[in-house]
Structure formats: C-alpha cells, structure tokens
Design an enzyme around this catalytic site. Sequence first.
Site, mmCIF file in Angstrom:
data_model
loop_
_atom_site.group_PDB
_atom_site.id
_atom_site.type_symbol
_atom_site.label_atom_id
_atom_site.label_comp_id
_atom_site.label_asym_id
_atom_site.label_seq_id
_atom_site.Cartn_x
_atom_site.Cartn_y
_atom_site.Cartn_z
ATOM 1 N N LYS A 46 0.862 -1.191 0.000
ATOM 2 C CA LYS A 46 0.000 0.000 0.000
ATOM 3 C C LYS A 46 0.889 1.228 0.000
ATOM 4 C CE LYS A 46 -3.171 -1.028 3.207
ATOM 5 N NZ LYS A 46 -3.886 -0.595 4.400
ATOM 6 N N SER A 132 10.545 2.237 7.030
ATOM 7 C CA SER A 132 10.287 2.749 5.677
ATOM 8 C C SER A 132 8.960 3.491 5.643
ATOM 9 C CB SER A 132 10.259 1.594 4.674
ATOM 10 O OG SER A 132 11.475 0.907 4.683
HETATM 11 P P1 ADP Z 1 8.571 -6.189 5.618
HETATM 12 O O1 ADP Z 1 7.468 -5.529 4.842
HETATM 13 O O2 ADP Z 1 8.843 -7.595 5.193
HETATM 14 O O3 ADP Z 1 8.485 -6.027 7.106
HETATM 15 P P2 ADP Z 1 10.653 -4.186 5.697
HETATM 16 O O4 ADP Z 1 11.418 -3.652 4.544
HETATM 17 O O5 ADP Z 1 9.758 -3.230 6.416
HETATM 18 O O6 ADP Z 1 9.860 -5.406 5.111
HETATM 19 O O7 ADP Z 1 11.619 -4.845 6.755
HETATM 20 C C1 ADP Z 1 12.473 -5.904 6.431
HETATM 21 C C2 ADP Z 1 13.193 -6.382 7.693
HETATM 22 O O8 ADP Z 1 14.022 -5.340 8.191
HETATM 23 C C3 ADP Z 1 12.263 -6.736 8.854
HETATM 24 O O9 ADP Z 1 12.841 -7.800 9.562
HETATM 25 C C4 ADP Z 1 12.263 -5.511 9.706
HETATM 26 O O10 ADP Z 1 11.969 -5.812 11.060
HETATM 27 C C5 ADP Z 1 13.692 -5.079 9.527
HETATM 28 N N1 ADP Z 1 13.881 -3.646 9.761
HETATM 29 C C6 ADP Z 1 13.243 -2.634 9.194
HETATM 30 N N2 ADP Z 1 13.682 -1.451 9.666
HETATM 31 C C7 ADP Z 1 14.650 -1.754 10.570
HETATM 32 C C8 ADP Z 1 15.498 -0.990 11.439
HETATM 33 N N3 ADP Z 1 15.424 0.338 11.493
HETATM 34 N N4 ADP Z 1 16.354 -1.664 12.205
HETATM 35 C C9 ADP Z 1 16.401 -3.011 12.181
HETATM 36 N N5 ADP Z 1 15.643 -3.784 11.410
HETATM 37 C C10 ADP Z 1 14.784 -3.162 10.626
#
Ligand code: ADP
Length: 163
Positions: A46, A132
């Site tokens: 989304k 993100s």
């Molecule tokens: P998803 O939609 O699969 O959660 P993300 O791109 O949001 O994909 O996150 C991918 C991975 O990175 C997840 O394990 C998330 O917890 C981790 N992650 C995201 N942001 C951070 C951060 N600031 N520090 C540590 N891990 C992160």
Amino acid sequence: MSDKKFVRAIFPGSFDPITNGHLDVINRGIKLFDELIIAVGQSPVKNQLFTPDERVEMIAELVADMPGVSVESFDCLTVEYAARKKADVILRGLRSLTDVHYELKLAMTNRAVAGIETVFVMTSEQYGFTSSTLIREIASLGGNVSNLIPQNVYNRLKKRLKK
Ligand code: ADP
C-alpha cells in the site's frame, strides 16, 4: 580441510525504501554469513513509493562494494524463494517488542511450513525507530529524513516527491 559449513542467508523485505536501519542489519548479517542475498518482495505494498526495480537499483548501488552481498527481487512466497536460492537461513532485523511479536509468528510459520530457520539481529539503538513507512510519511509531508536513509535514496526521494 575446514569443516565449517558455507552459510547462505536471504534478507527479505519490502525495502520501500531501504533505510540506514536495513543497512545496519546487512552489515551485521555479513559478519555472520558467507553469502547474503537481499530479496525485495514484489507483493503489492500500500502507498508504494518506489517500484521493486527501483528499490533493487538503489540497494545494488549500496552493496556494490560488499563482498558476498547481492540483491534481487522475488514474487513468490519467501520460503519458496529461500528454497530456490538454496538458502540456509532467513535474516530479519528487530527494533522493538512489536517487531518481536510479529516476527516470532512469521519465523515459526516459516519453520513449520518449510523447515527454515530465521536468524534475528538487533539494530543499533539509533535506528530503533526508523521504518520505511515513517520515512515515506515524513518525506511526503516535507520533513527532513536525510539522517535516516542513505544519500542515494535521499536524492531519489527528493526527485520523486517533486513530481
Ligand atoms: P517487511 O514488509 O517484510 O516487514 P521491511 O522492509 O519493512 O519489510 O523490513 C524488512 C526487515 O528489516 C524486517 O525484519 C524488519 O523488522 C527489519 N527492519 C526494518 N527497519 C529496521 C530498522 N530500522 N532496524 C532493524 N531492522 C529493521
């Protein structure tokens, strides 16, 4: 001959866009594994900001100098993708207890259906609040997110939001 096993990990996620928090996880991951494949999910997000191809491009620029690290996109179940790549583990990052609740379910499900283990690394405290989703929101409202994302992502974000 050393009997140390070669360990290949995938780091799956949306990465829309990749943040300094994700990079922190990648830098910790490469110390643990012999090969790390960053896997950009194709599932429709989304409020998508960048296309999967654009996300892959930005990540490729960032990992170009990291031996053993590569990036590609995938459009199937994560466990199917892991099997296709002959990955030994899934790498995921943890920021908070909220992450733990969600990630635990995901990891247990993936293990139950495919027998694959998930390895977690804790992010540096300074990125504990970086996501993100927040970056997309703050940037779209004109806030400054330059400390939270890599320079190449920031440049693209500025261009994208001008349109
Ligand atoms: P998803 O939609 O699969 O959660 P993300 O791109 O949001 O994909 O996150 C991918 C991975 O990175 C997840 O394990 C998330 O917890 C981790 N992650 C995201 N942001 C951070 C951060 N600031 N520090 C540590 N891990 C992160």
